[in-house]
Design a protein around this motif. Structure first.
Motif, PDB file in Angstrom:
ATOM      1  N   SER A 124      -9.731 -34.714  28.811  1.00 39.46           N
ATOM      2  CA  SER A 124      -9.617 -33.245  28.906  1.00 39.46           C
ATOM      3  C   SER A 124     -10.839 -32.630  29.594  1.00 39.46           C
ATOM      4  N   GLY A 125     -11.946 -33.437  29.707  1.00 37.79           N
ATOM      5  CA  GLY A 125     -13.163 -32.935  30.362  1.00 37.79           C
ATOM      6  C   GLY A 125     -14.025 -32.071  29.469  1.00 37.79           C
ATOM      7  N   LYS A 126     -13.677 -31.980  28.172  1.00 40.70           N
ATOM      8  CA  LYS A 126     -14.440 -31.108  27.268  1.00 40.70           C
ATOM      9  C   LYS A 126     -15.470 -31.868  26.437  1.00 40.70           C
ATOM     10  N   GLY A 127     -15.542 -33.169  26.608  1.00 42.06           N
ATOM     11  CA  GLY A 127     -16.557 -33.965  25.897  1.00 42.06           C
ATOM     12  C   GLY A 127     -16.087 -34.460  24.537  1.00 42.06           C
ATOM     13  N   VAL A 128     -16.601 -35.641  24.166  1.00 46.38           N
ATOM     14  CA  VAL A 128     -16.303 -36.258  22.867  1.00 46.38           C
ATOM     15  C   VAL A 128     -17.629 -36.672  22.235  1.00 46.38           C
ATOM     16  N   HIS A 129     -17.792 -36.387  20.943  1.00 50.22           N
ATOM     17  CA  HIS A 129     -19.000 -36.819  20.222  1.00 50.22           C
ATOM     18  C   HIS A 129     -18.638 -37.957  19.265  1.00 50.22           C
ATOM     19  N   VAL A 130     -19.333 -39.078  19.388  1.00 51.05           N
ATOM     20  CA  VAL A 130     -19.179 -40.175  18.420  1.00 51.05           C
ATOM     21  C   VAL A 130     -20.424 -40.142  17.542  1.00 51.05           C
ATOM     22  N   VAL A 131     -20.222 -39.926  16.248  1.00 52.77           N
ATOM     23  CA  VAL A 131     -21.326 -39.646  15.327  1.00 52.77           C
ATOM     24  C   VAL A 131     -21.638 -40.889  14.493  1.00 52.77           C
ATOM     25  N   THR A 132     -22.902 -41.299  14.488  1.00 56.93           N
ATOM     26  CA  THR A 132     -23.312 -42.470  13.696  1.00 56.93           C
ATOM     27  C   THR A 132     -24.354 -42.058  12.657  1.00 56.93           C
ATOM     28  N   VAL A 133     -24.633 -42.964  11.695  1.00 59.40           N
ATOM     29  CA  VAL A 133     -25.541 -42.616  10.599  1.00 59.40           C
ATOM     30  C   VAL A 133     -27.014 -42.804  10.927  1.00 59.40           C
ATOM     31  N   ASN A 134     -27.322 -43.582  11.980  1.00 57.27           N
ATOM     32  CA  ASN A 134     -28.733 -43.733  12.330  1.00 57.27           C
ATOM     33  C   ASN A 134     -28.895 -43.979  13.825  1.00 57.27           C
ATOM     34  N   ASP A 135     -30.126 -43.819  14.310  1.00 61.17           N
ATOM     35  CA  ASP A 135     -30.395 -43.893  15.748  1.00 61.17           C
ATOM     36  C   ASP A 135     -30.152 -45.294  16.301  1.00 61.17           C
ATOM     37  N   ASP A 141     -24.278 -48.872  19.747  1.00 60.35           N
ATOM     38  CA  ASP A 141     -22.856 -48.653  20.070  1.00 60.35           C
ATOM     39  C   ASP A 141     -22.683 -48.052  21.461  1.00 60.35           C
ATOM     40  N   ALA A 142     -23.581 -47.123  21.834  1.00 58.68           N
ATOM     41  CA  ALA A 142     -23.495 -46.501  23.155  1.00 58.68           C
ATOM     42  C   ALA A 142     -23.702 -47.545  24.244  1.00 58.68           C
ATOM     43  N   GLU A 143     -24.688 -48.416  24.042  1.00 54.53           N
ATOM     44  CA  GLU A 143     -24.986 -49.438  25.052  1.00 54.53           C
ATOM     45  C   GLU A 143     -23.814 -50.413  25.189  1.00 54.53           C
ATOM     46  N   TRP A 144     -23.241 -50.799  24.049  1.00 60.04           N
ATOM     47  CA  TRP A 144     -22.158 -51.780  24.039  1.00 60.04           C
ATOM     48  C   TRP A 144     -20.872 -51.186  24.631  1.00 60.04           C
ATOM     49  N   MET A 145     -20.475 -50.011  24.137  1.00 58.73           N
ATOM     50  CA  MET A 145     -19.195 -49.430  24.543  1.00 58.73           C
ATOM     51  C   MET A 145     -19.257 -48.708  25.897  1.00 58.73           C
ATOM     52  N   SER A 146     -20.462 -48.407  26.374  1.00 58.34           N
ATOM     53  CA  SER A 146     -20.575 -47.771  27.698  1.00 58.34           C
ATOM     54  C   SER A 146     -20.051 -48.713  28.783  1.00 58.34           C
ATOM     55  N   LYS A 147     -20.070 -50.025  28.497  1.00 55.83           N
ATOM     56  CA  LYS A 147     -19.522 -50.994  29.463  1.00 55.83           C
ATOM     57  C   LYS A 147     -18.030 -50.755  29.648  1.00 55.83           C
ATOM     58  N   VAL A 148     -17.339 -50.415  28.539  1.00 52.48           N
ATOM     59  CA  VAL A 148     -15.894 -50.135  28.608  1.00 52.48           C
ATOM     60  C   VAL A 148     -15.662 -48.816  29.340  1.00 52.48           C
ATOM     61  N   TYR A 149     -16.361 -47.758  28.886  1.00 50.22           N
ATOM     62  CA  TYR A 149     -16.153 -46.431  29.500  1.00 50.22           C
ATOM     63  C   TYR A 149     -16.539 -46.443  30.978  1.00 50.22           C
ATOM     64  N   GLY A 150     -17.668 -47.079  31.285  1.00 53.52           N
ATOM     65  CA  GLY A 150     -18.135 -47.154  32.679  1.00 53.52           C
ATOM     66  C   GLY A 150     -17.146 -47.887  33.549  1.00 53.52           C
ATOM     67  N   PHE A 151     -16.565 -48.978  33.016  1.00 54.74           N
ATOM     68  CA  PHE A 151     -15.568 -49.757  33.747  1.00 54.74           C
ATOM     69  C   PHE A 151     -14.365 -48.885  34.095  1.00 54.74           C
ATOM     70  N   LEU A 152     -14.038 -47.945  33.190  1.00 53.04           N
ATOM     71  CA  LEU A 152     -12.862 -47.075  33.391  1.00 53.04           C
ATOM     72  C   LEU A 152     -13.214 -45.761  34.097  1.00 53.04           C
ATOM     73  N   GLY A 153     -14.491 -45.619  34.501  1.00 49.12           N
ATOM     74  CA  GLY A 153     -14.867 -44.446  35.287  1.00 49.12           C
ATOM     75  C   GLY A 153     -15.317 -43.240  34.490  1.00 49.12           C
ATOM     76  N   LEU A 154     -15.701 -43.454  33.209  1.00 49.82           N
ATOM     77  CA  LEU A 154     -16.220 -42.349  32.395  1.00 49.82           C
ATOM     78  C   LEU A 154     -17.721 -42.540  32.161  1.00 49.82           C
TER      79      LEU A 154
END
Length: 908
Positions: A124-135, A141-154
């Motif tokens: 939708s282009g409005k942004g998604v927040h994934v909330v975790t309990v600690n830094d 999670d961002a480093e690991w899953m960014s490979k998936v999102y980046g592969f798909l162009g996000l």
């Protein structure tokens, strides 16, 4: 015979079963598309993302695109990180997208589950927040899953403390942003203290996926997020009062452990008054009941709470001369978090560390009200069913239990209850010995640092090697957790809630690979991985043969959910395992909630030393006690939220007003409306309606116009004219002030005038809001006493808060109008004087800096305490008889570089 409820469930299925069944066709659609998407090239998969975005922009609903988007994301994850989502993971993703909480057991792959709804909603282009309990988890999670999102162009961003403004803004503008609940809440508050749209961090609150949702939305939701600034220093008062508490007799106060409260008795008040008089803290003749004694009473109450309710190594630890709070649910240190209303300072006084100044609240929000800002909210955790009512009532979130990919093979044993803590710990050590002898890894759950260290001592005495994971050793957390599933490993841990841990049998392959690469960088990673994976397979088989992970809990928690989280560490993905709870009548929960009855039962059974009672009925009885405690805690949180909702309505109105002012380029109209309302109020005050002209206070109105509106007008002459009424006076005052403001705008320049008006508006709103927060805090702390007069404290709070907010708005209009009336351009002489003053201030600051630097340098070059003796004629550094009489703090004449007293002058 089956009950009616059980029979109905057998015939119709549970509501949860029906939800899962209703979503199965969607999973079938996604699976039907798998071959089609597998045939696409990498570029074609990325092109699909652009196609979906275009369709979303043209109005197609995300629900309609779900099967295709999920199929695309599944194939992207398979290619980018080598993981193909199971059907149950797709189910979890569907429930998250629908705005539910997906309850998924440990090891079911929740991190991957979140990618599906995150990908879909990011279209939708409005942004998604994934909330975790600690830094750590946010970054991991961002480093690991960014490979998936980046592969798909996000794009993927991560927000963390200490980040510079530019990178934080970029992170929030990414398609998917990972962040902790604390950082999101604080950034929301920071945004509402900014004065320029370009400085804002967050975009709109579109869609959030909250990991460990029970920990964030329930456990942490008891404490509001507060941004504060320092107030006056009262260290001496805290220290003086702290010295009095240990000398109070035990009958001076009563402690209610259920409510976690402590209060002075009548005798205690008298003893306290005498002590305060004797120490000069209360004036002669004054009592604790006098209005002037409010501050002293407040400080004394906080000191008593600090001593009797807050225990070192349970609620806090002292680290590097600082009192650091401990999260009771996760056992983590909460660096930077401080208790409010002077309680933290009282604990600092008790522990004899430096007392930090108290803070004044600048902005605050509860997690409940922050997360209710999102258009759609969802969450995932291993344990949410026990709190389903609260999630539904507070957040409107349903809870759906997602089936496990493989059946759970863990054996959950009945609780074993002992008479005393000593017997319990002896039995625990024996149980660990038995498990360790056959190589079964053991995870021992404790409720506090103190108890984890006591058990560690007992295991050391028994000669059992083990690791301890608590707030003191949190730096080694990843290492300790990675080894917790190894053959024969023993790990003692404080509560494992929200640790993002996945204890794998035989140890963690990834951790082993990283360690091996660090030790042998010249060896090819693939060769090392093959070798380690082969070794791991053998180790995993040996651990499974030994019975899998054994979770041994040393106490029951107030919440069943925390117990279930600990249990859930064992038996991941169909692995074997077992769990057992060892309790005693001296445990906090048992002692506070009904141990007398159980004690009678155990006595009646004639139990011998070291014997335990083990029966399903006991489990049921304990769970009922826990359910009561959970219900009471829910009622307390609900009550706090009712009060905060009153404040929240006001907060939203103020923040909305600020945002509108920031978004408007020309705020002259807002300032004018405020000015006109002030004029009406002034005319009503000095020329009351339905009064005659000879009753008007025209001189008072004329003086008020000079003071508040900055105009000198002949109000008395206007009032003397034939047929003039209050409407005419208002109209003429509006014209006079408009003309005065037009002159100012011409003198400053239109653009500068608009900027001045905007800054004054924002600064005044912020100042008034801060004062209002302080008054509301004071009101909240005393409103409970209205209950003694048979009046509902909540209704009283609402009425008073409404009156205070009206006063805030009136004061805001008046202050903005008065400030703008007094603004004028500087003369050349004033400008030069201002420059000279700034130069003086800068010079003074530089002198202070130079002095501080000089002092620091002097401290580094330690001066000797006595003047060193001059070198005598014939001085020989190898012959002490030629040295004369060196000073003890002087460098030793032998040239060693040590002080004389630590070298040749050392006293034997």
């Amino acid at each position: 015979m089956l009950g009616i409820g059980t029979l109905a469930k057998k015939v119709f299925g549970t509501p949860n079963d029906r939800k899962v069944k209703a979503s199965r066709p969607l999973v079938a659609k996604i699976n039907a598309l798998e071959e089609e998407f597998r045939a696409l090239s990498d570029d074609q998969l990325r092109a699909k993302t652009e196609e979906f975005k275009k369709r979303a922009a043209e109005g197609e609903s995300l629900d309609d695109m779900l099967p295709e988007a999920f199929a695309n994301c599944r194939e992207g994850a398979r290619r980018a990180i080598g993981l193909r989502a199971y059907d149950v993971q797709l189910l979890g993703g569907i429930f998250l997208h629908q705005g539910n909480i997906a309850e998924m057991k440990t090891g079911e792959g929740k991190t991957l589950v979140a990618t599906f709804p995150a990908y879909l909603n990011a279209l939708s282009g409005k942004g998604v927040h994934v909330v975790t309990v600690n830094d750590y988890l946010a970054k991991r999670d961002a480093e690991w899953m960014s490979k998936v999102y980046g592969f798909l162009g996000l794009t993927t961003g991560v927000v963390h403390p200490g980040q510079d403004d530019m990178s934080k803004k970029q992170a929030y503008r990414c398609d998917i942003t990972y962040a902790t609940n604390n950082e999101l809440g604080f950034d929301y508050l920071r945004d509402n203290m900014k004065s320029d749209l370009a400085d804002l961090y967050q975009r709109e609150h579109n869609f959030a996926i909250v990991d460990e949702v029970d920990s964030i939305l329930i456990d942490e939701a008891r404490t509001p997020l507060i941004i504060s600034g320092p107030s006056q220093d009262r260290s001496d008062l805290y220290l003086a009062i702290d010295k009095l508490i240990p000398s109070l007799p035990e009958d001076a106060y009563t402690i209610d452990e259920k409510q976690r409260s402590v209060t002075f008795t009548e005798e205690g008040n008298e003893a306290l008054e005498q002590l305060l008089h004797a120490n000069g803290l209360l004036e002669e003749g004054a009592t604790l009941y006098d209005p002037e004694s409010t501050t002293i009473v407040h400080h004394v109450n906080q000191a008593l709470r600090a001593h009797k309710l807050f225990l070192k190594d349970q609620q806090y630890i002292v680290r590097n001369g600082e009192v650091v709070l401990i999260d009771e649910f996760t056992g983590r240190m909460m660096s930077g978090r401080r208790l409010s209303e002077g309680l933290h300072q009282a604990i600092e006084a008790k522990e004899g560390v430096q007392i930090q100044p108290e803070n004044v609240t600048l902005a605050q929000v509860t997690f409940q009200n922050y997360f209710r800002l999102y258009n759609r909210l969802s969450g995932m955790t291993g344990t949410a069913m026990t709190e389903a009512e609260e999630f539904q009532e507070i957040y409107g979130l349903g809870v759906v239990e997602v089936p496990t990919n493989r059946p759970i093979a863990r054996k959950d044993e009945d609780d074993a209850i002992y008479r005393t803590a000593r017997e319990k710990y002896e039995a625990i050590v024996e149980e660990i010995k038995v498990a360790h002898a056959k190589g079964q890894p053991v995870l021992v759950g404790t409720t506090s640092i103190e108890k984890s260290e006591l058990l560690s001592q007992l295991l050391t005495q028994a000669g059992l090697p083990h690791n301890v994971l608590n707030a003191r050793h949190h730096e080694q957390e990843a290492q300790i957790v990675a080894e917790a599933g190894k053959l024969g490993a023993i790990t003692i841990a404080t509560n494992m809630a929200g640790r993002g841990t996945d204890i794998k049998l035989g140890g963690n392959v990834e951790m082993k690979v990283m360690e091996a690469l660090a030790a042998n960088p010249e060896v090819h990673p693939d060769t090392l991985r093959e070798k380690i994976e082969a070794e791991h397979a053998a180790a995993e088989a040996a651990v499974k043969e030994a019975g899998g992970l054994f979770v041994l809990a040393t106490e029951r928690h107030e919440s069943r959910r925390i117990d279930n989280q600990l249990r859930g560490r064992s038996g991941r993905q169909g692995d074997p395992g077992r769990s057992s709870f060892f309790l005693s009548l001296e445990d906090d929960l048992m002692r506070i909630f009904g141990s007398d009855r159980l004690d009678k039962v155990l006595s009646g059974l004639g139990m011998k030393e070291g014997e335990a009672i083990v029966h399903p009925w006991v489990n049921k009885s304990l769970e009922r006690a826990q359910a009561k405690v959970e219900g009471r805690n829910f009622d307390m949180r609900k009550n706090v939220l009712k009060f905060d909702d009153v404040m929240n309505d006001q907060r939203k109105l103020i923040f909305k007003q600020r945002r509108e002012i920031m978004e408007t380029t020309d705020v002259a109209e807002i300032a004018q409306d405020m000015r006109y309302e002030v004029i009406e109020d002034l005319v009503t005050k000095y020329m009351p309606p339905k009064t005659y002209a000879d009753q008007w206070d025209t001189e008072g109105l004329k003086a008020a116009c000079r003071e508040q509106l900055g105009v000198d007008v002949p109000v008395d002459e206007w009032a003397a004219e034939e047929g003039v009424d209050d409407e005419h006076i208002i109209e003429r005052l509006e014209q006079a002030t408009d003309a005065a403001m037009a002159e100012k705008a011409a003198a400053f320049g239109d653009d500068n005038m608009r900027l001045i008006e905007k800054q004054i508006l924002l600064q005044t709103i912020d100042g008034k809001w801060r004062d209002h927060l302080l008054r509301m805090e004071h009101l909240r702390s005393v409103i409970g006493f209205r209950g003694y007069a048979q009046r509902d404290p909540l209704n009283e709070y609402k009425n008073e808060a409404f009156g205070m907010f009206e006063a805030l708005l009136d004061g805001l209009r008046e202050e903005v109008t008065t400030t703008l009336a007094r603004v004028r351009p500087m003369t050349e002489e004033e400008r030069q004087a201002q420059i000279a003053l700034l130069q003086q201030q800068m010079a003074a600051q530089q002198q202070q800096v130079d002095a501080a630097v000089h002092e620091a340098e002097a401290a580094l070059i330690e001066e000797p305490a006595e003047a060193p003796a001059g070198r005598l004629p014939g001085f020989d550094e190898n012959d002490p008889s030629t040295w004369g009489n060196p000073a003890r703090n002087a460098p030793c004449p032998c040239g060693s570089g040590k002080k004389f007293k630590h070298c040749h002058g050392e006293i034997a």
